[in-house]
Design a protein around this motif. Structure first.
Motif, PDB file in Angstrom:
ATOM      1  N   VAL A 197       0.804  -1.217   0.000  1.00  0.00           N
ATOM      2  CA  VAL A 197       0.000   0.000   0.000  1.00  0.00           C
ATOM      3  C   VAL A 197       0.842   1.275   0.000  1.00  0.00           C
ATOM      4  O   VAL A 197       0.332   2.346  -0.283  1.00  0.00           O
ATOM      5  CB  VAL A 197      -0.994   0.019   1.195  1.00  0.00           C
ATOM      6  CG1 VAL A 197      -2.007  -1.102   1.069  1.00  0.00           C
ATOM      7  CG2 VAL A 197      -0.287  -0.057   2.541  1.00  0.00           C
ATOM      8  N   ILE A 198       2.143   1.175   0.301  1.00  0.00           N
ATOM      9  CA  ILE A 198       2.966   2.386   0.338  1.00  0.00           C
ATOM     10  C   ILE A 198       3.574   2.657  -1.040  1.00  0.00           C
ATOM     11  O   ILE A 198       3.694   1.737  -1.854  1.00  0.00           O
ATOM     12  CB  ILE A 198       4.081   2.303   1.421  1.00  0.00           C
ATOM     13  CG1 ILE A 198       4.966   1.068   1.192  1.00  0.00           C
ATOM     14  CG2 ILE A 198       3.473   2.300   2.821  1.00  0.00           C
ATOM     15  CD1 ILE A 198       6.187   1.001   2.107  1.00  0.00           C
ATOM     16  N   PRO A 199       3.953   3.915  -1.310  1.00  0.00           N
ATOM     17  CA  PRO A 199       4.489   4.233  -2.645  1.00  0.00           C
ATOM     18  C   PRO A 199       5.828   3.544  -2.913  1.00  0.00           C
ATOM     19  O   PRO A 199       6.548   3.178  -1.980  1.00  0.00           O
ATOM     20  CB  PRO A 199       4.661   5.758  -2.603  1.00  0.00           C
ATOM     21  CG  PRO A 199       4.691   6.128  -1.159  1.00  0.00           C
ATOM     22  CD  PRO A 199       3.861   5.108  -0.449  1.00  0.00           C
ATOM     23  N   GLU A 200       6.123   3.426  -4.212  1.00  0.00           N
ATOM     24  CA  GLU A 200       7.342   2.698  -4.602  1.00  0.00           C
ATOM     25  C   GLU A 200       8.621   3.434  -4.232  1.00  0.00           C
ATOM     26  O   GLU A 200       9.703   2.852  -4.275  1.00  0.00           O
ATOM     27  CB  GLU A 200       7.312   2.416  -6.098  1.00  0.00           C
ATOM     28  CG  GLU A 200       6.341   1.303  -6.406  1.00  0.00           C
ATOM     29  CD  GLU A 200       6.368   0.857  -7.852  1.00  0.00           C
ATOM     30  OE1 GLU A 200       7.109   1.480  -8.638  1.00  0.00           O
ATOM     31  OE2 GLU A 200       5.642  -0.099  -8.172  1.00  0.00           O
ATOM     32  N   THR A 201       8.500   4.701  -3.856  1.00  0.00           N
ATOM     33  CA  THR A 201       9.686   5.461  -3.452  1.00  0.00           C
ATOM     34  C   THR A 201      10.292   4.902  -2.164  1.00  0.00           C
ATOM     35  O   THR A 201      11.463   5.125  -1.882  1.00  0.00           O
ATOM     36  CB  THR A 201       9.300   6.931  -3.196  1.00  0.00           C
ATOM     37  OG1 THR A 201       8.036   6.951  -2.518  1.00  0.00           O
ATOM     38  CG2 THR A 201       9.215   7.724  -4.479  1.00  0.00           C
ATOM     39  N   ILE A 202       9.485   4.176  -1.392  1.00  0.00           N
ATOM     40  CA  ILE A 202       9.972   3.702  -0.086  1.00  0.00           C
ATOM     41  C   ILE A 202      10.322   2.213  -0.131  1.00  0.00           C
ATOM     42  O   ILE A 202       9.476   1.382  -0.455  1.00  0.00           O
ATOM     43  CB  ILE A 202       8.908   3.925   1.013  1.00  0.00           C
ATOM     44  CG1 ILE A 202       8.515   5.400   1.064  1.00  0.00           C
ATOM     45  CG2 ILE A 202       9.410   3.443   2.372  1.00  0.00           C
ATOM     46  CD1 ILE A 202       7.344   5.690   1.978  1.00  0.00           C
ATOM     47  N   SER A 203      11.585   1.895   0.157  1.00  0.00           N
ATOM     48  CA  SER A 203      11.970   0.490   0.324  1.00  0.00           C
ATOM     49  C   SER A 203      12.119   0.209   1.802  1.00  0.00           C
ATOM     50  O   SER A 203      12.786   0.965   2.516  1.00  0.00           O
ATOM     51  CB  SER A 203      13.320   0.202  -0.334  1.00  0.00           C
ATOM     52  OG  SER A 203      13.249   0.436  -1.703  1.00  0.00           O
ATOM     53  N   LEU A 204      11.498  -0.857   2.243  1.00  0.00           N
ATOM     54  CA  LEU A 204      11.641  -1.245   3.638  1.00  0.00           C
ATOM     55  C   LEU A 204      12.641  -2.380   3.727  1.00  0.00           C
ATOM     56  O   LEU A 204      12.487  -3.406   3.056  1.00  0.00           O
ATOM     57  CB  LEU A 204      10.293  -1.696   4.208  1.00  0.00           C
ATOM     58  CG  LEU A 204       9.204  -0.627   4.265  1.00  0.00           C
ATOM     59  CD1 LEU A 204       7.900  -1.226   4.772  1.00  0.00           C
ATOM     60  CD2 LEU A 204       9.636   0.526   5.161  1.00  0.00           C
TER      61      LEU A 204
END
Lengths: 336, 370
Positions: free
Chosen positions: B51-58
């Motif tokens: 659900v989070i944008p692709e800019t964020i890698s966890l």
């Protein structure tokens, strides 16, 4: 690093148990009836179909809120036969008792088996009792086998799910496993959770008499709903999608699961079933399940899809997706 | 007993709004590390990556205590299990972890007395009930479990339970953060700091790290909206170029933490330089039993041979624990190493990154992104 010894994991009902069955037993007992690996065997004798099943009960403790080992042993086999589409008729009972076991406890268990068989409408017609020296078994183990007739028009099996099928779950999950766990030594819970131990054959009769097209029936015992759905997805070669928001879990059970880090999807049930039903019949079958005393909280938790065959996915509360894998390893030994 | 507060933190509507704010705010491509294994599991269980944008890698960090336990310590546990008249007590997660030649689970099948407990006090109770045996508790965990273990040693002294011992392999989180930012080849733009550990040590315990390294840090809870709230705060800090040490879990975590628990922990344990799997020795990042309590120290009371254990060949647990690799980049993942037959600890522990990937992650096209 494969183990040369049997580990508790081998009895979990999950992946590692399956490997034991597939690698050691199937090749030796090799026959087409066993290789289906259903809850029970479906036999064709003299033109009539029978369901035949066996199960051994080693639950610890032997008495727990909502049931005991005797009741569990009767209902467990009754349910296995019902999941094959059979009407259970006759049961056998084999007892292994540890030396020193109180006769009063045995009487309680036998009485409970008597009541359970009456309630399920089956007769215990043969049996055997063995006593082993103290320490050679823990208190009492019970094996039951049973046989039932499958009506001609009924044809259910784990390999028969079809894309589009709706998945009905007959009520709240994880009650049995969590109840037994809270009774264990070392678990200092005071809770009001009760095992869901119950006979499902009358519910199954209602399901069939609703006239709906039923493809799969399964009672998600050891390994829980998660493991059962995986087995069905694998055998039917289709995908399954379920919705977290629709899976009923009692608040108290949910809390205990969270405290201990358990996923209720993998916790054993002893009085719940999953029914895979043609979409047009789903509401009718759901009403039939809800009419039964053990199916009041039934709901449709998901559906069979044609994508991702063999795999189960869950839509989370916040709209994300995750895979639901089969149980690996033992979460709770001696749960049934 | 019902945890009633949890539902509102799972409210789909609240989560949706947080996701919307994160998506609107997040411009830069960033890599955020969740230090804690419970966060790793929660992120998967709730499908947060979807659900989070692709800019964020966890990326997952070293916050699974079983996983960071050094191979030599695992081998020491197994050696202890072989001691005569000894009962080993442990949390369940350790049972399956493969040592160099065996595991506790396999030792149990060989007839060793190894028991799973849910609390250190259960281990102490076993010691009291079995005065003719030596009962060893395998102390693995962070600041979350260390205070209870310390309390059990104090109780054992009070009860004069001289047959109760602890093998302390405890580790502390703040010191590991220094090691992570110094590890070559890793870029971490922000840390999601553990919730449970912070309940004990308080956000103040991270100040020395933050003041020195100026990396955005947010303490987070474990429900979906807790994690999303922490992500929003981290994205805001990064986009505004205003790194801070913030608390997104104020309902449980304070600045000073649980002073009583920290007090008990410090009474029994003192900092020590210890080895973490995959990271190596981190100064003052372990907890050893103080000399005053050495009578309860299994490391001192049993003659365990000094080990130079090799980590399993080909196992990428070390790189996975520091975020250098994801499990799918390990050659053994899913092929040789599975939860049924694990090679490294990250595949065993219920909080291990490999176990989380194995259980929840699927590389099927368009199903899940990681």
């Amino acid at each position: 690093m494969k183990s040369e010894k049997i580990l508790l994991d081998h009895g979990s009902g999950g992946k590692i148990s399956h490997s034991l069955t597939k690698d050691i037993m199937l090749p030796v007992f090799d026959n087409p009836i066993l290789s289906k690996l259903n809850d029970g065997a479906i036999l064709n004798i003299g033109g009539k179909k029978f369901a035949f099943s066996t199960d051994t009960y080693v639950v610890d403790p032997i008495f727990f809120p909502g049931g005991d080992i005797g009741e569990l042993a009767v209902y467990g086999t009754v349910n296995d036969i019902a999941m094959c589409g059979g009407s259970p008729l006759y049961l056998s009972a084999g007892l292994v008792i540890e030396e020193g076991f109180p006769v009063s406890d045995l009487k309680k268990i036998i009485k409970s088996m008597g009541n359970a068989s009456k309630r399920a409408g089956v007769k215990i017609v043969t049996g055997d009792t063995k006593v082993v020296p103290k320490g050679a078994a823990d208190k009492i183990f019970i094996n039951t086998s049973g046989i039932g007739v499958i009506p001609d028009n009924i044809d259910v099996g784990c390999e028969k799910a079809l894309p589009g099928d709706k998945i009905i779950l007959s009520g709240t999950i994880a009650d049995h496993g969590i109840t037994v766990l809270t009774q264990r030594e070392g678990m200092k819970f005071t809770s009001s959770v009760r095992s869901d131990t119950a006979p499902l054959n009358h519910m199954v009769e209602k399901i069939f008499s609703s006239g709906g097209s039923i493809h799969v029936l399964r009672d998600p015992t050891r390994g829980g709903v998660g493991t059962s759905l995986n087995e069905i997805a694998e055998k039917s070669e289709c995908g399954i999608k379920i919705f977290e928001s629709r899976i009923p879990v009692k608040n108290e059970v949910k809390s205990i699961c969270e405290l201990l880090g358990f996923d209720p999807l993998y916790i054993a049930n002893e009085g719940k079933l999953l029914a895979f039903v043609s979409p047009q019949d789903s509401e009718r079958v759901l009403s039939a399940v809800r009419e039964n005393e053990f199916g009041k909280d039934a709901c449709i938790i998901g559906e069979v899809v044609s994508g991702h065959p063999g795999k189960v996915f869950l839509e989370t509360l916040i709209g994300g997706t995750r895979m639901v894998d089969m149980l690996t390893g033992e979460q709770l030994p001696r749960i049934c | 007993m019902t945890i009633k507060h949890a539902d509102e933190y799972r409210d789909p509507e609240i989560s949706r709004k947080l996701v919307e704010q994160i998506t609107n705010l997040s411009k830069k491509k960033i890599r955020l590390m969740e230090v804690c294994g419970t966060h790793t599991m929660s992120i998967f269980r709730n499908g947060i990556r979807n659900v989070i944008p692709e800019t964020i890698s966890l990326i997952s960090g070293p916050g699974c205590p079983v996983c960071v336990t050094a191979q030599s310590e695992i081998d020491a546990f197994i050696e202890l299990a072989g001691e005569p008249d000894t009962i080993i007590t442990t949390f369940g997660d350790l049972m399956r972890v493969p040592g160099t030649g065996s595991s506790l689970q396999k030792e149990r099948a060989e007839g060793r007395d190894i028991r799973m407990v849910y609390s250190t006090f259960d281990a102490l109770e076993i010691a009291v009930k079995n005065p003719e045996k030596r009962v060893v508790f395998l102390g693995v965990g962070f600041e979350t479990t260390a205070p209870t273990v310390a309390a059990s040693i104090l109780a054992a002294r009070e009860m004069k339970a001289g047959n109760f011992f602890v093998y302390s392999a405890h580790k502390t989180v703040p010191q590991a953060l220094f090691a992570l930012v110094k590890t070559e080849g890793i870029r971490i733009d922000g840390f999601i700091l553990p919730g449970h550990v912070s309940v004990i040590i308080g956000t103040g315990a991270y100040l020395p790290f933050f003041n020195q390294c100026r990396v955005p840090c947010v303490v987070a809870g474990f429900e979906p909206s807790d994690i999303l709230q922490a992500l929003l705060m981290l994205v805001r800090q990064i986009e505004n170029k205003a790194p801070g040490l913030e608390n997104a879990y104020p309902r449980a975590v304070s600045f000073e933490g649980n002073k009583k628990a920290v007090g008990v922990m410090n009474q029994v344990f003192e900092p020590a330089d210890v080895a973490w799997r995959g990271i190596g020795i981190i100064p003052r990042s372990g907890l050893k039993i103080r000399d005053e309590f050495s009578g309860y120290d299994a490391g001192k009371r049993f003659s365990i041979t000094e080990k130079v254990s090799q980590e399993p060949k080909g196992c990428a647990c070390g790189e996975i624990l520091t975020g250098l690799k994801t499990p799918v980049e390990c050659a053994l993942y899913k092929k040789i190493c599975t939860p049924v037959d694990p090679v490294g600890p990250c595949m065993v522990s219920s909080e291990g990154t490999c176990a989380a990937y194995y259980k929840y992650h699927d590389t099927g096209p368009g199903i899940l992104k990681v």
